[in-house]
Design an enzyme around this catalytic site. Structure first.
Site, PDB file in Angstrom:
ATOM      1  N   GLU A 102       0.821  -1.215   0.000  1.00  0.00           N
ATOM      2  CA  GLU A 102       0.000   0.000   0.000  1.00  0.00           C
ATOM      3  C   GLU A 102       0.852   1.261   0.000  1.00  0.00           C
ATOM      4  O   GLU A 102       0.596   2.203  -0.748  1.00  0.00           O
ATOM      5  CB  GLU A 102      -0.943  -0.016   1.208  1.00  0.00           C
ATOM      6  CG  GLU A 102      -1.682   1.287   1.470  1.00  0.00           C
ATOM      7  CD  GLU A 102      -2.657   1.663   0.368  1.00  0.00           C
ATOM      8  OE1 GLU A 102      -3.221   2.763   0.446  1.00  0.00           O
ATOM      9  OE2 GLU A 102      -2.841   0.871  -0.577  1.00  0.00           O
ATOM     10  N   HIS A 105       2.593   1.957  -3.302  1.00  0.00           N
ATOM     11  CA  HIS A 105       1.602   2.540  -4.208  1.00  0.00           C
ATOM     12  C   HIS A 105       1.459   4.040  -3.953  1.00  0.00           C
ATOM     13  O   HIS A 105       1.418   4.846  -4.895  1.00  0.00           O
ATOM     14  CB  HIS A 105       0.269   1.822  -4.007  1.00  0.00           C
ATOM     15  CG  HIS A 105      -0.852   2.382  -4.830  1.00  0.00           C
ATOM     16  ND1 HIS A 105      -0.858   2.360  -6.198  1.00  0.00           N
ATOM     17  CD2 HIS A 105      -2.016   2.990  -4.463  1.00  0.00           C
ATOM     18  CE1 HIS A 105      -1.969   2.923  -6.651  1.00  0.00           C
ATOM     19  NE2 HIS A 105      -2.674   3.317  -5.615  1.00  0.00           N
TER      20      HIS A 105
END
Length: 388
Positions: A102, A105
């Site tokens: 995450e 990203h």
């Protein structure tokens, strides 16, 4: 989130942007502005593919707050909180691996944001040096400015994706806005390419063929947009395996489906608008519509590729569009046949992004060749000289 951690997070984004910026600056030749535009296209494509990987590995809540991770700038600093959450739920949404997926990203998204800021500043500086004069709006800074505001909107939806706990409509819009960002960046890159290498004047017959293709090219874009929304809705509702066979669905042409609950937009993940668990027939409806609309996509985009194949300057785009369209259909079917393997699902997501790129370039090339007069092309050759 403390100011120190926010500064560290921003510095990480700047660091992510500095590598491609240095590569562009150190590149041989001129036209660095054009190169930066295509670097943004490349990294935006990568971001979309990695975003699909993030979603498909259930890592969207790997850090359950935003923009940091438990208020820290990276998972290293948040190790204690992540370890506690993982110990409580070893297969839950928060694990060390998912937290890093995450945050990588997010780091990539921030890096692209800073790249777009650099592109916008460069475009306005060029515009000021030319005293606001442009040839056919070719040097207009408004498209890079639109990119800047669009990436802000995209960042806001990225934040709401986390804070609203993966609400399907928010995640789907986040995907669509990411694809739109890719299309805008590709349109800008195409504009810079044609400034550098303007094509020859069109014969009347060629211009007539292009004019007849233009409505079909725009229709291809519209149909692809609808399919992207439907595909995003399938993914965000985890409806990929609601139909586990092909071409039938659960052994039927028209299985039991609940369209009302399936296509209610404002609701929690896995719930109806009333807060009850989403019935399986709703997931079936979501999958079935996406699958059947794919036939419309293949028909329209395939026809557009066939019509563009023999037209000047469009053969390569048409060939690549046909190839990616075939591969996209193959990976879509393979996802069902092989029970949703991660690699094929990520490839399917990447294929959607490639279709966005190719349909955007098809539309741009048709529009450019029809809208640019031969004498304007001659003036435009000089424009990239300032792109350094």
């Amino acid at each position: 989130m403390q100011a120190t951690n926010f500064i560290l997070l921003a510095l990480t984004g700047i660091l992510a942007a500095s590598v491609p910026l240095c590569m562009v600056w150190m590149a041989t030749g001129t036209h660095r502005y054009r190169k930066l535009a295509w670097v943004i296209v490349f990294f935006t494509f990568d971001l979309i593919v990695f975003g699909g990987f993030t979603r498909l590995t259930d890592s969207g809540l790997g850090c359950p707050d935003w923009p940091g991770c438990y208020g820290e700038a990276n998972p290293f600093l948040a190790h204690e909180h992540i370890a506690a959450a993982e110990a409580l739920m070893p297969t839950g949404p928060v694990t060390k691996v998912k937290a890093w997926i995450e945050m990588i990203h997010r780091f990539l998204a921030m890096g692209i944001g800073f790249l777009i800021i650099g592109l916008m500043i460069a475009s306005w500086m060029q515009w000021r040096r030319s005293n606001g004069r442009t040839e056919g709006r070719a040097a207009s800074p408004w498209l890079p400015t639109l990119l800047f505001f669009w990436v802000i909107v995209q960042g806001a939806f990225g934040a709401w994706t986390v804070t609203l706990k993966l609400q399907p409509v928010i995640v789907t819009l986040h995907l669509l806005f990411g694809m739109t960002l890719l299309a805008l960046a590709a349109w800008l890159g195409g504009r810079e390419d044609h400034l550098l290498r303007p094509g020859p004047a069109l014969a009347p017959l060629e211009a007539a063929k292009l004019r007849s293709l233009r409505p079909l090219a725009w229709l291809a874009g519209a149909v692809l947009l609808v399919q992207l929304a439907l595909g995003g809705w399938v993914s965000t509702n985890y409806a990929t395996l609601a139909c586990n066979d092909f071409p039938l669905c659960q052994g039927q042409i028209v299985p039991e489906m609940d369209f009302e609950h399936g296509f209610t937009l404002w609701r929690e993940l896995g719930k109806t608008a009333a807060g009850h668990y989403l019935p399986f027939s709703a997931l079936t409806a979501i999958h079935w519509v996406h699958r059947n609309f794919a036939a419309v996509v293949v028909l329209v985009l395939g026809l557009a590729a066939w019509r563009a194949w023999r037209l000047p300057g469009l053969h390569g785009t048409a060939r690549n569009l046909a190839l990616v369209l075939f591969m996209q259909a193959f990976t879509g079917v393979a996802t069902v046949f092989f029970n949703f393997p991660l690699a094929i699902a990520v490839l399917h997501n990447a294929g959607a992004a490639l279709l966005v790129l190719l349909v955007t370039m098809l539309n741009y090339k048709v529009q450019y060749q029809l809208g640019t007069k031969p004498q304007a092309r001659a003036h435009a050759v000089a424009a990239p000289a300032g792109h350094s």
